[in-house]
Design a protein around this motif. Structure first.
Motif, PDB file in Angstrom:
ATOM      1  N   GLY A 109       3.602   4.157  -0.260  1.00  0.00           N
ATOM      2  CA  GLY A 109       2.198   3.899   0.025  1.00  0.00           C
ATOM      3  C   GLY A 109       1.391   5.164   0.196  1.00  0.00           C
ATOM      4  N   LEU A 139      -2.434   1.891  -9.351  1.00  0.00           N
ATOM      5  CA  LEU A 139      -1.423   1.114  -8.648  1.00  0.00           C
ATOM      6  C   LEU A 139      -2.049   0.016  -7.797  1.00  0.00           C
ATOM      7  CD1 LEU A 139       0.612   4.189  -7.343  1.00  0.00           C
ATOM      8  CD2 LEU A 139       1.014   2.887  -9.443  1.00  0.00           C
ATOM      9  N   ALA A 141      -2.040  -1.975  -4.228  1.00  0.00           N
ATOM     10  CA  ALA A 141      -1.651  -1.692  -2.850  1.00  0.00           C
ATOM     11  C   ALA A 141      -2.178  -2.804  -1.951  1.00  0.00           C
ATOM     12  CB  ALA A 141      -2.207  -0.345  -2.401  1.00  0.00           C
ATOM     13  N   PHE A 159       2.207   0.284  -1.459  1.00  0.00           N
ATOM     14  CA  PHE A 159       2.170  -0.025  -2.884  1.00  0.00           C
ATOM     15  C   PHE A 159       2.923  -1.322  -3.149  1.00  0.00           C
ATOM     16  CE2 PHE A 159       1.963   4.778  -3.324  1.00  0.00           C
ATOM     17  CZ  PHE A 159       0.599   4.791  -3.503  1.00  0.00           C
ATOM     18  N   LEU A 162       5.228  -1.850  -8.131  1.00  0.00           N
ATOM     19  CA  LEU A 162       5.371  -0.627  -8.922  1.00  0.00           C
ATOM     20  C   LEU A 162       6.402  -0.845 -10.016  1.00  0.00           C
ATOM     21  CD1 LEU A 162       5.639   2.258  -6.284  1.00  0.00           C
ATOM     22  CD2 LEU A 162       3.688   1.698  -7.700  1.00  0.00           C
ATOM     23  N   ARG A 167       7.316   4.395  -9.999  1.00  0.00           N
ATOM     24  CA  ARG A 167       8.017   4.822  -8.792  1.00  0.00           C
ATOM     25  C   ARG A 167       8.686   6.175  -9.008  1.00  0.00           C
ATOM     26  NH1 ARG A 167      12.425   5.663  -6.753  1.00  0.00           N
ATOM     27  NH2 ARG A 167      13.663   4.950  -8.486  1.00  0.00           N
TER      28      ARG A 167
END
Length: 194
Positions: A109, A139, A141, A159, A162, A167
């Motif tokens: 995150g 991304l 979140a 997040f 992913l 990642r």
């Protein structure tokens, strides 16, 4: 693993950084969709694709390097040229995203300040341009915390959804930044000899 070990591990994989950041709320269908987010900016999408394709082709470059050193050297030179072009695209994108700002970034995150409030549980689109590599990521979140602080809000987000490539790109970026900080600290600690 104990809670203390988990906290230390999270700190190890968390960095203080300065990046370009743009936040926007996600609609319920976009938040729940497993699809990779696309940005309205073709330049930002191009920047993201450049880094994803470069990352996905690294194993091929290693295989070629084992067989043909000359071809490998040529491809590495081409790769440098593409990196330079991506930095040009990133400078253009930075002007459209906004000023660089301090954040705390991890694989899981990001913590940042933003002028608009979004309640915990909200889903956001987080557009990042990580410098100096000019890595552009878009991304999903989820807001974990949102606290008012003077004229801004402090956010802690996590997040979601992913891809493995996203990642790994985040992890590689964080490890490179940590290695850079350790090198700088060593250089500052070493006595100068003249």
């Amino acid at each position: 693993m104990s809670t203390l070990d988990e906290a230390n591990r999270r700190e190890y994989y968390r960095i203080d950084d300065v990046i370009a950041l743009e936040i926007s709320p996600l609609s319920a269908p976009d938040a729940d969709s497993g699809k990779v987010l696309q940005d309205a900016s073709p330049l930002f999408n191009l920047l993201s694709e450049l880094h994803l394709s470069e990352f996905e082709s690294q194993h091929l470059l290693r295989q070629i390097s084992e067989r043909d050193r000359a071809l490998s050297s040529y491809l590495k030179t081409l790769n440098k040229r593409v990196d330079l072009l991506s930095q040009i695209v990133a400078q253009t994108v930075l002007g459209k995203i906004g000023e660089l700002q301090p954040v705390k970034l991890s694989e899981s995150g990001i913590e940042f300040h933003y002028p608009n409030a979004y309640p915990p549980g909200s889903h956001l689109s987080v557009k990042l341009v990580l410098m100096p590599q000019a890595l552009g990521l878009l991304l999903r979140a989820r807001v974990v915390e949102c606290q008012a602080q003077e004229d801004r809000y402090q956010f802690v987000t996590e997040f979601e959804s992913l891809t493995e490539t996203q990642r790994q790109l985040l992890a590689r970026y964080i490890l490179q930044k940590q290695a850079q900080a350790r090198r700088l600290a060593r250089e500052l600690d070493e006595p100068t000899t003249e």
